[in-house]
Scaffold this active site. Sequence first.
Site, short mmCIF file in Angstrom:
data_model
loop_
_atom_site.label_atom_id
_atom_site.label_comp_id
_atom_site.label_asym_id
_atom_site.label_seq_id
_atom_site.Cartn_x
_atom_site.Cartn_y
_atom_site.Cartn_z
CG ASP A 194 -1.77 1.25 1.33
OD1 ASP A 194 -1.69 2.11 0.42
OD2 ASP A 194 -2.50 1.39 2.33
CD GLN B 27 -0.45 8.89 3.47
OE1 GLN B 27 0.21 9.92 3.37
NE2 GLN B 27 -1.77 8.92 3.56
CB CYS C 168 -9.04 4.96 7.84
SG CYS C 168 -10.46 5.92 7.29
#
Length: 430
Positions: free
Chosen positions: A222, A225, A388
Amino acid sequence: MTALASHRPPDVPSLDVDAIRADFPILSRTVNGKPLVYLDSGNTSQKPRQVIDAMAEFSRHSNANIARAVHQLGSEATEAFEGAREKVARFINAPSSNGVVFVKNSTEAINLVSYAMLAASVGQGSDERFRLREGDEIVISEMEHHSNIVPWQLLCERTGATLKWFPITDAGRLDTSGLDELITERTKLVSIVHMSNILGTINPTGAITKRAHEVGALVMLDASQSVPHMPMDVVAYDVDFIAFTGHKMLGPTGIGVLWGREELLAAMPPFLGGGSMIETVTMARTTYAAPPARFEAGTPPITEAVGLGAAIDYLTALDMRAVQWHEKELCAYALPALESVPGLTIMGPRVPLGRGGAISFDLEGIHPHDVGQILDAEGVEVRVGHHCAKPTCARFGVAAMTRASFYVYTTEAEIDALVDALHTTRKVFG
Protein backbone atom coordinates in the site's frame (compact mmCIF):
# COMPACT_ATOMS: atom_id res chain seq x y z
CA MET A 1 16.90 25.14 7.91
CA THR A 2 17.90 22.30 10.20
CA ALA A 3 21.35 20.76 10.55
CA LEU A 4 20.01 17.82 8.54
CA ALA A 5 20.26 19.97 5.42
CA SER A 6 24.04 19.65 5.55
CA HIS A 7 23.63 15.90 4.90
CA ARG A 8 21.63 16.38 1.70
CA PRO A 9 23.42 14.63 -1.18
CA PRO A 10 25.08 17.22 -3.44
CA ASP A 11 23.14 16.06 -6.50
CA VAL A 12 19.74 16.51 -4.80
CA PRO A 13 18.34 20.00 -5.34
CA SER A 14 16.43 21.94 -2.71
CA LEU A 15 12.84 22.96 -3.38
CA ASP A 16 12.00 26.59 -4.09
CA VAL A 17 9.01 26.52 -1.77
CA ASP A 18 8.00 30.14 -2.40
CA ALA A 19 7.81 29.46 -6.14
CA ILE A 20 5.91 26.23 -5.50
CA ARG A 21 3.40 27.95 -3.24
CA ALA A 22 2.69 30.51 -5.95
CA ASP A 23 1.38 27.63 -8.11
CA PHE A 24 -1.33 26.72 -5.58
CA PRO A 25 -4.24 29.18 -5.68
CA ILE A 26 -5.89 27.83 -2.53
CA LEU A 27 -2.88 28.67 -0.37
CA SER A 28 -3.61 32.37 -0.71
CA ARG A 29 -7.00 32.14 1.01
CA THR A 30 -7.83 32.72 4.66
CA VAL A 31 -9.64 30.55 7.22
CA ASN A 32 -11.49 32.25 10.05
CA GLY A 33 -9.73 35.47 9.17
CA LYS A 34 -6.27 33.88 9.45
CA PRO A 35 -3.86 32.85 6.68
CA LEU A 36 -4.50 29.27 5.66
CA VAL A 37 -1.98 26.82 7.11
CA TYR A 38 -2.76 23.56 5.34
CA LEU A 39 -1.26 20.60 7.20
CA ASP A 40 -3.60 17.84 6.01
CA SER A 41 -1.88 16.70 2.81
CA GLY A 42 -1.74 13.11 4.02
CA ASN A 43 -5.52 13.17 3.73
CA THR A 44 -5.83 15.11 0.47
CA SER A 45 -3.16 17.29 -1.10
CA GLN A 46 -3.86 20.58 -2.81
CA LYS A 47 -3.62 21.03 -6.58
CA PRO A 48 -1.31 23.37 -8.48
CA ARG A 49 -2.79 25.50 -11.23
CA GLN A 50 -1.00 23.26 -13.75
CA VAL A 51 -3.24 20.34 -12.76
CA ILE A 52 -6.38 22.48 -12.59
CA ASP A 53 -5.62 24.00 -16.00
CA ALA A 54 -4.83 20.66 -17.64
CA MET A 55 -8.18 19.23 -16.58
CA ALA A 56 -10.06 22.34 -17.64
CA GLU A 57 -8.27 22.43 -21.01
CA PHE A 58 -9.15 18.80 -21.69
CA SER A 59 -12.78 19.41 -20.77
CA ARG A 60 -12.95 22.49 -22.98
CA HIS A 61 -11.28 21.07 -26.08
CA SER A 62 -11.01 17.27 -26.13
CA ASN A 63 -13.79 15.86 -23.99
CA ALA A 64 -15.00 12.51 -25.35
CA ASN A 65 -15.03 8.85 -24.42
CA ILE A 66 -11.98 6.69 -25.07
CA ALA A 67 -11.38 3.60 -27.21
CA ARG A 68 -14.92 3.75 -28.58
CA ALA A 69 -14.83 6.10 -31.56
CA VAL A 70 -12.76 6.94 -34.61
CA HIS A 71 -13.61 10.64 -34.57
CA GLN A 72 -11.08 13.34 -33.72
CA LEU A 73 -12.25 14.03 -30.17
CA GLY A 74 -12.30 10.34 -29.32
CA SER A 75 -8.77 9.97 -30.63
CA GLU A 76 -7.57 12.95 -28.61
CA ALA A 77 -9.22 11.67 -25.45
CA THR A 78 -7.74 8.19 -25.91
CA GLU A 79 -4.30 9.65 -26.52
CA ALA A 80 -4.53 11.79 -23.38
CA PHE A 81 -5.75 8.88 -21.25
CA GLU A 82 -3.09 6.45 -22.46
CA GLY A 83 -0.49 9.20 -22.22
CA ALA A 84 -1.31 9.50 -18.52
CA ARG A 85 -0.82 5.75 -18.15
CA GLU A 86 2.64 6.06 -19.71
CA LYS A 87 3.51 8.86 -17.28
CA VAL A 88 2.49 6.70 -14.33
CA ALA A 89 4.65 3.84 -15.59
CA ARG A 90 7.71 6.08 -15.93
CA PHE A 91 7.08 7.66 -12.52
CA ILE A 92 7.24 4.30 -10.72
CA ASN A 93 9.82 2.82 -13.12
CA ALA A 94 7.46 0.11 -14.31
CA PRO A 95 8.77 -2.04 -17.19
CA SER A 96 5.80 -0.96 -19.33
CA SER A 97 2.44 0.74 -19.02
CA ASN A 98 0.60 -2.59 -19.42
CA GLY A 99 0.90 -3.18 -15.68
CA VAL A 100 -0.79 0.14 -14.83
CA VAL A 101 -4.49 -0.26 -14.06
CA PHE A 102 -6.53 2.87 -13.43
CA VAL A 103 -8.96 2.57 -10.53
CA LYS A 104 -10.76 5.19 -8.45
CA ASN A 105 -8.44 5.05 -5.41
CA SER A 106 -6.09 2.82 -3.41
CA THR A 107 -9.04 1.16 -1.70
CA GLU A 108 -10.39 -0.07 -5.01
CA ALA A 109 -6.92 -1.21 -6.07
CA ILE A 110 -6.54 -3.38 -2.97
CA ASN A 111 -10.09 -4.69 -3.30
CA LEU A 112 -9.42 -5.55 -6.94
CA VAL A 113 -6.66 -7.94 -5.90
CA SER A 114 -8.75 -9.30 -3.03
CA TYR A 115 -11.78 -10.00 -5.23
CA ALA A 116 -9.61 -11.53 -7.93
CA MET A 117 -8.29 -13.95 -5.31
CA LEU A 118 -11.83 -14.68 -4.18
CA ALA A 119 -12.91 -15.38 -7.77
CA ALA A 120 -9.90 -17.63 -8.24
CA SER A 121 -10.71 -19.48 -5.02
CA VAL A 122 -14.24 -20.37 -6.06
CA GLY A 123 -13.65 -20.79 -9.80
CA GLN A 124 -12.49 -23.81 -11.76
CA GLY A 125 -9.07 -23.95 -13.36
CA SER A 126 -7.78 -20.80 -11.66
CA ASP A 127 -4.13 -20.01 -11.18
CA GLU A 128 -2.95 -21.60 -7.94
CA ARG A 129 -1.08 -18.45 -6.90
CA PHE A 130 -4.41 -16.74 -6.31
CA ARG A 131 -6.42 -19.66 -4.93
CA LEU A 132 -7.07 -19.68 -1.17
CA ARG A 133 -8.12 -22.69 0.86
CA GLU A 134 -8.72 -23.37 4.53
CA GLY A 135 -5.34 -23.30 6.25
CA ASP A 136 -3.80 -20.79 3.86
CA GLU A 137 -2.68 -17.47 5.34
CA ILE A 138 -2.55 -13.76 4.49
CA VAL A 139 -0.12 -11.51 6.36
CA ILE A 140 -0.59 -7.79 6.98
CA SER A 141 0.51 -5.50 9.83
CA GLU A 142 -0.99 -3.79 12.84
CA MET A 143 -0.33 -0.34 11.34
CA GLU A 144 -2.49 -0.76 8.23
CA HIS A 145 -5.15 1.62 6.98
CA HIS A 146 -8.57 -0.03 7.13
CA SER A 147 -8.47 -0.41 3.34
CA ASN A 148 -5.59 -2.85 3.78
CA ILE A 149 -7.32 -4.75 6.60
CA VAL A 150 -11.01 -5.12 5.80
CA PRO A 151 -10.67 -6.59 2.26
CA TRP A 152 -8.37 -9.32 3.60
CA GLN A 153 -10.64 -10.02 6.56
CA LEU A 154 -13.53 -10.46 4.15
CA LEU A 155 -11.45 -12.69 1.89
CA CYS A 156 -10.40 -14.89 4.81
CA GLU A 157 -13.98 -15.17 6.07
CA ARG A 158 -15.15 -16.26 2.63
CA THR A 159 -12.38 -18.76 1.91
CA GLY A 160 -11.46 -20.17 5.32
CA ALA A 161 -7.98 -18.66 5.17
CA THR A 162 -6.35 -17.10 8.24
CA LEU A 163 -5.25 -13.49 8.68
CA LYS A 164 -1.99 -12.81 10.54
CA TRP A 165 -0.06 -9.61 11.17
CA PHE A 166 3.21 -8.01 12.16
CA PRO A 167 2.95 -6.10 15.47
CA ILE A 168 4.18 -2.55 16.15
CA THR A 169 7.01 -1.68 18.53
CA ASP A 170 6.68 1.01 21.19
CA ALA A 171 8.75 3.28 18.93
CA GLY A 172 6.19 2.96 16.14
CA ARG A 173 8.26 0.65 13.97
CA LEU A 174 7.22 -2.62 12.38
CA ASP A 175 8.28 -5.55 14.56
CA THR A 176 9.79 -8.05 12.14
CA SER A 177 11.52 -10.16 14.80
CA GLY A 178 9.14 -13.04 14.08
CA LEU A 179 9.43 -12.77 10.30
CA ASP A 180 10.21 -16.41 9.59
CA GLU A 181 7.47 -17.67 11.90
CA LEU A 182 4.90 -15.23 10.50
CA ILE A 183 5.56 -15.81 6.81
CA THR A 184 5.57 -19.54 6.14
CA GLU A 185 4.79 -22.04 3.39
CA ARG A 186 1.11 -21.48 4.21
CA THR A 187 1.35 -17.77 3.30
CA LYS A 188 -0.26 -16.86 -0.02
CA LEU A 189 -0.06 -13.05 0.17
CA VAL A 190 1.73 -10.39 2.22
CA SER A 191 0.14 -6.94 1.97
CA ILE A 192 2.00 -4.24 3.88
CA VAL A 193 1.79 -0.47 4.11
CA HIS A 194 4.93 1.17 2.77
CA MET A 195 4.55 4.44 4.71
CA SER A 196 2.06 4.55 7.57
CA ASN A 197 -0.62 7.19 7.16
CA ILE A 198 -0.90 7.62 10.94
CA LEU A 199 2.62 7.04 12.32
CA GLY A 200 4.65 8.27 9.37
CA THR A 201 6.80 5.14 9.60
CA ILE A 202 8.52 4.05 6.40
CA ASN A 203 8.67 0.29 6.55
CA PRO A 204 11.78 -1.53 5.29
CA THR A 205 10.34 -4.07 2.90
CA GLY A 206 13.39 -5.90 1.55
CA ALA A 207 13.53 -8.71 4.12
CA ILE A 208 9.74 -9.13 4.03
CA THR A 209 9.65 -9.38 0.25
CA LYS A 210 12.59 -11.79 0.16
CA ARG A 211 11.01 -14.09 2.73
CA ALA A 212 7.60 -13.96 1.04
CA HIS A 213 9.01 -14.87 -2.34
CA GLU A 214 11.08 -17.67 -0.80
CA VAL A 215 7.86 -19.37 0.31
CA GLY A 216 6.02 -18.59 -2.94
CA ALA A 217 3.82 -15.81 -1.58
CA LEU A 218 2.79 -12.67 -3.45
CA VAL A 219 3.65 -9.22 -2.07
CA MET A 220 1.54 -6.07 -2.25
CA LEU A 221 2.53 -2.61 -1.02
CA ASP A 222 0.00 0.00 0.00
CA ALA A 223 2.02 2.92 -1.35
CA SER A 224 -0.67 5.57 -0.90
CA GLN A 225 1.58 7.67 1.33
CA SER A 226 4.95 6.80 -0.20
CA VAL A 227 4.50 7.31 -3.94
CA PRO A 228 3.55 11.01 -3.45
CA HIS A 229 6.53 11.69 -1.18
CA MET A 230 9.56 9.67 -2.27
CA PRO A 231 11.01 7.99 -5.35
CA MET A 232 9.30 4.71 -6.21
CA ASP A 233 10.89 1.97 -8.29
CA VAL A 234 8.75 -1.14 -8.56
CA VAL A 235 11.62 -3.10 -10.07
CA ALA A 236 14.00 -2.28 -7.22
CA TYR A 237 11.36 -3.02 -4.58
CA ASP A 238 10.69 -6.39 -6.24
CA VAL A 239 7.02 -6.42 -5.24
CA ASP A 240 4.12 -7.94 -7.15
CA PHE A 241 1.52 -5.20 -6.70
CA ILE A 242 1.41 -1.62 -5.46
CA ALA A 243 -1.58 0.65 -4.86
CA PHE A 244 -1.66 4.44 -4.72
CA THR A 245 -4.07 7.30 -5.32
CA GLY A 246 -4.09 10.58 -7.23
CA HIS A 247 -5.56 12.93 -4.67
CA LYS A 248 -2.62 12.54 -2.29
CA MET A 249 -0.07 13.48 -4.98
CA LEU A 250 -1.35 16.87 -6.23
CA GLY A 251 -3.92 15.22 -8.49
CA PRO A 252 -7.71 14.93 -8.44
CA THR A 253 -9.94 12.63 -6.46
CA GLY A 254 -11.59 9.72 -8.23
CA ILE A 255 -8.48 8.16 -9.72
CA GLY A 256 -5.86 5.79 -8.38
CA VAL A 257 -3.52 3.12 -9.63
CA LEU A 258 -2.99 -0.58 -9.20
CA TRP A 259 0.33 -1.63 -10.63
CA GLY A 260 0.94 -5.34 -11.01
CA ARG A 261 3.41 -7.61 -12.69
CA GLU A 262 2.03 -8.15 -16.17
CA GLU A 263 2.12 -11.93 -16.02
CA LEU A 264 0.21 -11.87 -12.72
CA LEU A 265 -2.43 -9.50 -14.06
CA ALA A 266 -2.82 -11.72 -17.11
CA ALA A 267 -3.52 -14.70 -14.81
CA MET A 268 -6.08 -12.89 -12.65
CA PRO A 269 -9.83 -13.14 -13.21
CA PRO A 270 -11.61 -9.81 -13.81
CA PHE A 271 -12.98 -7.67 -11.02
CA LEU A 272 -15.88 -5.90 -12.78
CA GLY A 273 -17.71 -7.06 -15.88
CA GLY A 274 -19.00 -4.78 -18.62
CA GLY A 275 -17.90 -2.73 -21.56
CA SER A 276 -14.28 -2.42 -22.68
CA MET A 277 -12.95 -5.29 -20.59
CA ILE A 278 -13.92 -8.00 -23.06
CA GLU A 279 -12.30 -9.77 -25.96
CA THR A 280 -15.56 -11.20 -27.27
CA VAL A 281 -19.08 -11.74 -25.93
CA THR A 282 -21.69 -14.28 -26.96
CA MET A 283 -24.85 -15.26 -25.13
CA ALA A 284 -23.07 -18.42 -24.04
CA ARG A 285 -19.77 -17.05 -22.73
CA THR A 286 -17.34 -14.14 -22.60
CA THR A 287 -13.60 -13.99 -23.06
CA TYR A 288 -11.63 -11.14 -21.56
CA ALA A 289 -9.25 -8.51 -22.83
CA ALA A 290 -5.61 -8.50 -21.83
CA PRO A 291 -4.61 -6.27 -18.89
CA PRO A 292 -4.92 -3.45 -18.15
CA ALA A 293 -8.22 -3.22 -20.10
CA ARG A 294 -9.46 -6.39 -18.37
CA PHE A 295 -9.74 -4.45 -15.11
CA GLU A 296 -11.13 -1.17 -16.46
CA ALA A 297 -14.77 -1.98 -17.20
CA GLY A 298 -16.99 0.90 -18.24
CA THR A 299 -16.13 4.52 -18.88
CA PRO A 300 -13.01 5.36 -16.85
CA PRO A 301 -12.15 8.64 -15.07
CA ILE A 302 -10.70 10.27 -18.18
CA THR A 303 -10.41 13.89 -17.07
CA GLU A 304 -9.04 12.71 -13.75
CA ALA A 305 -6.36 10.69 -15.55
CA VAL A 306 -5.33 13.84 -17.40
CA GLY A 307 -5.08 15.59 -14.03
CA LEU A 308 -3.00 12.78 -12.56
CA GLY A 309 -0.67 12.96 -15.55
CA ALA A 310 -0.23 16.70 -15.01
CA ALA A 311 0.47 16.11 -11.30
CA ILE A 312 3.14 13.58 -12.23
CA ASP A 313 4.69 16.10 -14.63
CA TYR A 314 4.80 18.64 -11.79
CA LEU A 315 6.37 16.25 -9.28
CA THR A 316 8.86 14.95 -11.84
CA ALA A 317 10.02 18.49 -12.56
CA LEU A 318 10.59 19.03 -8.83
CA ASP A 319 12.61 15.78 -8.52
CA MET A 320 11.18 13.25 -6.07
CA ARG A 321 14.50 13.06 -4.25
CA ALA A 322 14.13 16.76 -3.48
CA VAL A 323 10.55 16.21 -2.32
CA GLN A 324 11.71 13.48 0.06
CA TRP A 325 14.53 15.59 1.47
CA HIS A 326 12.28 18.61 1.92
CA GLU A 327 9.95 16.58 4.09
CA LYS A 328 12.81 14.95 5.97
CA GLU A 329 14.08 18.42 6.89
CA LEU A 330 10.59 19.56 7.86
CA CYS A 331 10.32 16.55 10.17
CA ALA A 332 13.69 17.36 11.74
CA TYR A 333 12.34 20.84 12.46
CA ALA A 334 8.84 19.80 13.55
CA LEU A 335 9.55 16.91 15.89
CA PRO A 336 11.41 18.86 18.62
CA ALA A 337 9.16 21.89 18.10
CA LEU A 338 6.05 19.82 18.76
CA GLU A 339 7.57 18.16 21.80
CA SER A 340 8.05 21.62 23.33
CA VAL A 341 4.27 21.75 23.86
CA PRO A 342 3.43 20.61 27.41
CA GLY A 343 1.62 17.28 27.53
CA LEU A 344 2.16 16.47 23.85
CA THR A 345 3.16 12.91 22.99
CA ILE A 346 4.22 11.98 19.46
CA MET A 347 2.88 8.63 18.30
CA GLY A 348 5.42 6.99 16.03
CA PRO A 349 9.09 7.58 15.29
CA ARG A 350 10.49 10.61 17.11
CA VAL A 351 13.48 11.02 14.80
CA PRO A 352 13.43 12.15 11.14
CA LEU A 353 14.88 8.85 9.91
CA GLY A 354 12.78 6.09 8.41
CA ARG A 355 9.69 8.26 8.58
CA GLY A 356 7.70 10.54 6.32
CA GLY A 357 6.06 13.90 6.83
CA ALA A 358 2.98 12.76 8.75
CA ILE A 359 3.23 13.33 12.51
CA SER A 360 0.43 12.19 14.82
CA PHE A 361 0.25 13.13 18.47
CA ASP A 362 -1.85 13.15 21.61
CA LEU A 363 -2.35 16.26 23.75
CA GLU A 364 -2.88 15.07 27.28
CA GLY A 365 -6.38 15.66 28.62
CA ILE A 366 -7.71 17.22 25.41
CA HIS A 367 -9.71 15.27 22.84
CA PRO A 368 -8.32 15.51 19.30
CA HIS A 369 -11.63 16.92 18.04
CA ASP A 370 -11.26 19.82 20.47
CA VAL A 371 -7.66 20.27 19.38
CA GLY A 372 -8.76 20.37 15.75
CA GLN A 373 -11.42 23.00 16.42
CA ILE A 374 -9.03 25.33 18.21
CA LEU A 375 -6.42 24.91 15.48
CA ASP A 376 -9.02 25.61 12.80
CA ALA A 377 -9.95 28.84 14.59
CA GLU A 378 -6.28 29.80 14.15
CA GLY A 379 -6.34 28.90 10.45
CA VAL A 380 -4.38 25.67 10.96
CA GLU A 381 -5.93 22.68 9.18
CA VAL A 382 -5.02 19.23 10.52
CA ARG A 383 -6.79 15.89 10.63
CA VAL A 384 -8.23 14.43 13.81
CA GLY A 385 -9.78 11.04 14.56
CA HIS A 386 -8.70 7.43 14.16
CA HIS A 387 -7.36 8.05 10.63
CA CYS A 388 -8.93 4.82 9.35
CA ALA A 389 -6.34 3.01 11.48
CA LYS A 390 -8.22 1.94 14.60
CA PRO A 391 -5.91 -0.99 15.41
CA THR A 392 -2.94 1.40 15.48
CA CYS A 393 -4.77 3.76 17.82
CA ALA A 394 -5.63 0.82 20.07
CA ARG A 395 -2.00 -0.28 20.07
CA PHE A 396 -1.03 3.07 21.58
CA GLY A 397 -3.96 3.22 23.98
CA VAL A 398 -5.86 6.12 22.43
CA ALA A 399 -9.19 6.38 20.64
CA ALA A 400 -7.99 9.08 18.28
CA MET A 401 -4.98 11.23 17.36
CA THR A 402 -4.25 14.62 15.86
CA ARG A 403 -2.15 14.50 12.70
CA ALA A 404 -0.19 17.18 10.87
CA SER A 405 1.05 16.12 7.44
CA PHE A 406 3.43 18.00 5.16
CA TYR A 407 4.08 18.31 1.45
CA VAL A 408 6.05 20.25 -1.14
CA TYR A 409 4.39 23.55 -0.23
CA THR A 410 4.81 23.27 3.56
CA THR A 411 7.11 25.76 5.30
CA GLU A 412 8.81 25.96 8.67
CA ALA A 413 6.72 29.07 9.37
CA GLU A 414 3.60 26.90 9.06
CA ILE A 415 5.04 24.47 11.57
CA ASP A 416 5.65 27.44 13.90
CA ALA A 417 1.99 28.43 13.41
CA LEU A 418 0.93 24.89 14.35
CA VAL A 419 3.06 24.91 17.50
CA ASP A 420 1.76 28.36 18.50
CA ALA A 421 -1.81 27.19 17.99
CA LEU A 422 -1.14 24.12 20.14
CA HIS A 423 0.17 26.35 22.94
CA THR A 424 -3.06 28.34 22.58
CA THR A 425 -5.04 25.12 22.81
CA ARG A 426 -3.18 24.19 25.96
CA LYS A 427 -4.07 27.56 27.52
CA VAL A 428 -7.74 27.32 26.51
CA PHE A 429 -8.08 23.97 28.25
CA GLY A 430 -5.96 24.96 31.24
